[in-house]
Structure formats: C-alpha cells, structure tokens
Design an enzyme around this catalytic site. Structure first.
Site, short mmCIF file in Angstrom:
data_model
loop_
_atom_site.label_atom_id
_atom_site.label_comp_id
_atom_site.label_asym_id
_atom_site.label_seq_id
_atom_site.Cartn_x
_atom_site.Cartn_y
_atom_site.Cartn_z
N SER A 256 6.49 -0.35 10.16
CA SER A 256 5.12 -0.30 9.63
C SER A 256 4.82 1.13 9.19
O SER A 256 5.28 2.09 9.84
CB SER A 256 4.13 -0.71 10.73
OG SER A 256 2.82 -0.27 10.39
N MET B 52 0.84 -1.20 0.00
CA MET B 52 0.00 0.00 0.00
C MET B 52 0.88 1.25 0.00
O MET B 52 0.44 2.34 0.36
CB MET B 52 -0.92 0.00 1.22
CG MET B 52 -1.91 -1.17 1.19
SD MET B 52 -3.43 -0.85 2.05
CE MET B 52 -2.83 -0.59 3.71
N GLY B 53 2.13 1.10 -0.37
CA GLY B 53 3.02 2.26 -0.47
C GLY B 53 3.56 2.70 0.87
O GLY B 53 3.54 1.95 1.83
N HIS C 271 9.03 1.23 3.24
CA HIS C 271 10.10 1.27 4.23
C HIS C 271 10.96 0.03 4.06
O HIS C 271 10.72 -0.78 3.15
CB HIS C 271 9.51 1.38 5.65
CG HIS C 271 8.46 0.36 5.96
ND1 HIS C 271 8.71 -0.99 5.98
CD2 HIS C 271 7.12 0.48 6.22
CE1 HIS C 271 7.60 -1.66 6.27
NE2 HIS C 271 6.61 -0.78 6.41
N GLU C 272 11.95 -0.13 4.95
CA GLU C 272 12.89 -1.25 4.81
C GLU C 272 12.20 -2.62 4.82
O GLU C 272 12.74 -3.57 4.26
CB GLU C 272 13.96 -1.20 5.92
CG GLU C 272 15.05 -0.18 5.69
CD GLU C 272 15.85 -0.39 4.41
OE1 GLU C 272 16.07 -1.55 4.02
OE2 GLU C 272 16.25 0.62 3.80
N GLN D 10 -10.31 -2.64 2.23
CA GLN D 10 -9.82 -3.29 3.46
C GLN D 10 -9.84 -2.36 4.66
O GLN D 10 -9.35 -2.71 5.73
CB GLN D 10 -8.45 -3.92 3.24
CG GLN D 10 -7.32 -2.95 3.01
CD GLN D 10 -6.05 -3.67 2.60
OE1 GLN D 10 -5.95 -4.19 1.48
NE2 GLN D 10 -5.06 -3.73 3.47
N HIS E 41 9.24 -3.35 3.35
CA HIS E 41 8.84 -3.57 1.96
C HIS E 41 10.08 -3.86 1.09
O HIS E 41 10.07 -4.75 0.25
CB HIS E 41 8.17 -2.32 1.39
CG HIS E 41 6.91 -1.91 2.09
ND1 HIS E 41 6.80 -0.73 2.78
CD2 HIS E 41 5.70 -2.51 2.21
CE1 HIS E 41 5.59 -0.61 3.28
NE2 HIS E 41 4.90 -1.69 2.96
N LYS F 259 5.07 -10.24 9.24
CA LYS F 259 4.46 -9.31 10.19
C LYS F 259 2.93 -9.40 10.12
O LYS F 259 2.25 -9.30 11.12
CB LYS F 259 4.89 -7.87 9.91
CG LYS F 259 4.40 -6.92 10.99
CD LYS F 259 4.86 -5.51 10.76
CE LYS F 259 3.89 -4.71 9.95
NZ LYS F 259 2.64 -4.41 10.66
P1 AMP Z 1 1.53 -2.98 3.43
O1 AMP Z 1 2.07 -1.89 2.54
O2 AMP Z 1 1.49 -2.61 4.87
O3 AMP Z 1 0.23 -3.54 2.90
O4 AMP Z 1 2.58 -4.17 3.34
C1 AMP Z 1 2.96 -4.74 2.13
C2 AMP Z 1 3.75 -6.00 2.39
O5 AMP Z 1 4.92 -5.68 3.15
C3 AMP Z 1 2.97 -7.03 3.22
O6 AMP Z 1 3.22 -8.32 2.72
C4 AMP Z 1 3.53 -6.84 4.60
O7 AMP Z 1 3.44 -8.00 5.40
C5 AMP Z 1 4.98 -6.51 4.29
N1 AMP Z 1 5.59 -5.80 5.41
C6 AMP Z 1 5.08 -4.74 6.10
N2 AMP Z 1 5.88 -4.41 7.13
C7 AMP Z 1 6.93 -5.28 7.09
C8 AMP Z 1 8.09 -5.46 7.89
N3 AMP Z 1 8.35 -4.68 8.94
N4 AMP Z 1 8.94 -6.45 7.55
C9 AMP Z 1 8.70 -7.24 6.50
N5 AMP Z 1 7.61 -7.13 5.70
C10 AMP Z 1 6.73 -6.16 6.00
#
Ligand code: AMP
Length: 282
Positions: free
Chosen positions: A185, A30-31, A34-35, A61, A37, A149
């Site tokens: 996050s 979802m953009g 960070h490290e 969601q 991603h 996570k």
């Molecule tokens: P999101 O942008 O929050 O929807 O996350 C996109 C993807 O990145 C998802 O598969 C998350 O589980 C993964 N992700 C988010 N935070 C972390 C993290 N701290 N370490 C590893 N993967 C992460």
C-alpha cells in the site's frame, strides 16, 4: 507511452481507439505505484488492446483531517514504472480541471458506503464513486481493473456500474503482498520501522480467523474478540474493525458460512491500514 493531462485530449484518444474497434483496459490509481498497482496493469496488458492508467490523488475522497496534502507523489518514478509495464496512456489530470470552481455533482451509494471503512471515513466512498464515474466517462474503458485489497471500493463501484448501466466489466485482482505478508500500500511508507514490523499482524489475524473457521468455529463475536485482543496485546495497533461478512453482499453471514469475507482495519499511529481475505467454498 503517452502522458495525457487534458480531459478533452484523453476523451478524443479513447473515442478514436474505440472507433478502430480496439479495446481499452483501465487501471485508476492515486500514484506512488508499487507491485500491487503493477500487477493490475500487467493483467490489463494481457487482456486489452490498449492500457490506460490514471494517476490522480482525488481530494474528494479525503476528509479534512486526512492525508491529502502529504499523500506520496512521485510522478517521474511512476511514469517510468508505468512505461516499463507497457502502459499505452498515462492520464494525469489536474485537480482544477477535474473539479472546476462551479463543480457540483456527487455520486452517493448509500448503505454499502456507510459500513466498514465508510464509518471512520464519512464521505470517502462518495468521493471514490464520483471520481471513478468521471474517469469512466473520460477514458471510456471496456474493462476496469480494481484490487481486492480495497474490497469495499470494488463493491461500491460494482453497485454504481450496475445501477447506472455503465457498459463496463469489472475485474477484481488479487492482493499483492510483501514477503512477510503485509499487503502492499502507498500508505505503508508512513509507518515507522517498528510499526512496519507490527503491521504484519493484519495478515496474521486474517489467517488466524481463517484457521478458526476451517476448524469449525462459528461464533463470530468470539473470533472478533480473540483477534482484537491479540492485536491489542502484541502490537501498538488500534483496531478500527474486524468483520466477517458475506463476500458478495457484505451483509451479515447466514448460517451456511459459504462465501466469507474477513476484513480488517487497524490504525498504527495515524496510519490506517486495511486488508481482507475471501474464503469461497466450492
Ligand atoms: P490506490 O492508488 O491506492 O488508489 O490503488 C489503485 C488500485 O490499486 C486500486 O484498485 C487498489 O485496490 C489497487 N491496489 C492497491 N494496493 C494493491 C495491492 N497490494 N495489490 C493489488 N492491488 C492493489
């Protein structure tokens, strides 16, 4: 790096790559990269001919009282981060094209979507499953990279992929953390300075629970009580849940205490943070 916004163009690109015998690895996000991603993108880079990353803040969601409109958006910065991590295609569809006015279909994976985060976020995993299935049909990847996570998200998507016979592999990648242990996050940016300091309690609680188990503790109710008390007395955090479950099925632990998922969700103000660790016995 190519930025593609149109669904048709993305599909055309993917079909061409596949027709050339190339493999596609896919990292949906979802953009606000960070490290965490970036670690998924880097693993994807090592294991595939092509790397596709999507950025789509998926309205389905978020429930009405959640943070869809204020969710962090930083497309320029994300483009440069994705490029640096050697992404081939950054797919950024619009909400209007993903969900046109006459859109109806919803993917529902009952039971496993209703526990843990699903209890306080009803409908959340329907939204996640729906968008991921759409993205899979658009990007047509060989391998999907997901972060541990969001362990429940991985479980739900794995179930959907198996149930619906999607010819795709899932790789669950380890959680990246700040130096004090807080899981990275996009939502950490909502925390005040004090809350940010307090938030390390999630990882500390997981480690404390792990220690109790390794020392032979088997009384789950007692461990939940000790951990909740510690969080409530030491910080302003409000515990949503702490659970000890079978890491593969997310069902209650049997007596052997083998593969254990310890998972936690805590509110700091309106911000809800999640984290988990998995203990696997050899
Ligand atoms: P999101 O942008 O929050 O929807 O996350 C996109 C993807 O990145 C998802 O598969 C998350 O589980 C993964 N992700 C988010 N935070 C972390 C993290 N701290 N370490 C590893 N993967 C992460």
């Amino acid at each position: 790096m190519r930025v593609i916004r149109s669904i048709k163009l993305m599909q055309k690109w993917a079909l061409h790559a596949l027709s050339q015998g190339q493999t596609i690895g896919f990292v949906p996000t979802m953009g606000a990269l960070h490290e965490g991603h970036l670690s998924l993108i880097k693993q994807c880079r090592r294991e595939n001919d092509f790397v596709v990353v999507s950025i789509f803040v998926n309205p389905k969601q978020f429930s009405i009282n959640e943070d869809f409109s204020r969710y962090p958006r930083q497309e320029r910065k994300d483009q440069s981060l994705a490029k640096k991590a050697q992404t081939d295609v950054l797919f950024c569809p619009s909400v209007e094209e993903m969900y046109p006015r006459d859109y109806l279909t919803v993917i529902n994976i009952p039971r496993i979507s209703e526990q843990l985060c699903g209890k306080s976020r009803p409908g959340h995993f329907q939204g996640v499953a729906t968008v991921v299935l759409k993205l899979i049909h658009i990007v047509i990847p060989d391998i999907l990279y997901l972060g541990q996570k969001d362990a429940q998200q991985v479980l739900v998507i794995r179930q959907m992929i198996n149930d619906l016979n999607c010819p795709i592999k899932i790789k669950q990648c380890k959680t990246m953390r700040a130096s004090d242990g807080l899981a990275l996050s996009s939502r950490n940016s909502y925390l005040t300075e004090t809350q940010r300091k307090e938030a390390v309690i999630l990882f500390q609680s997981l480690n404390q629970s792990k220690k109790m188990i390794l020392e032979g503790e088997r009384d789950i109710k007692k461990m939940i009580h000790i951990t909740s008390e510690a969080i409530q007395t030491k910080t302003s955090g409000r515990v949503d849940y702490i659970e000890f479950l079978d890491a593969d099925t997310f069902k209650p632990l049997t007596n052997n205490f083998k593969n254990i998922l310890i998972t936690i969700a805590v509110y700091f103000g309106k911000t809800r943070l999640i984290d988990n660790i998995i203990l696997r016995s050899r």
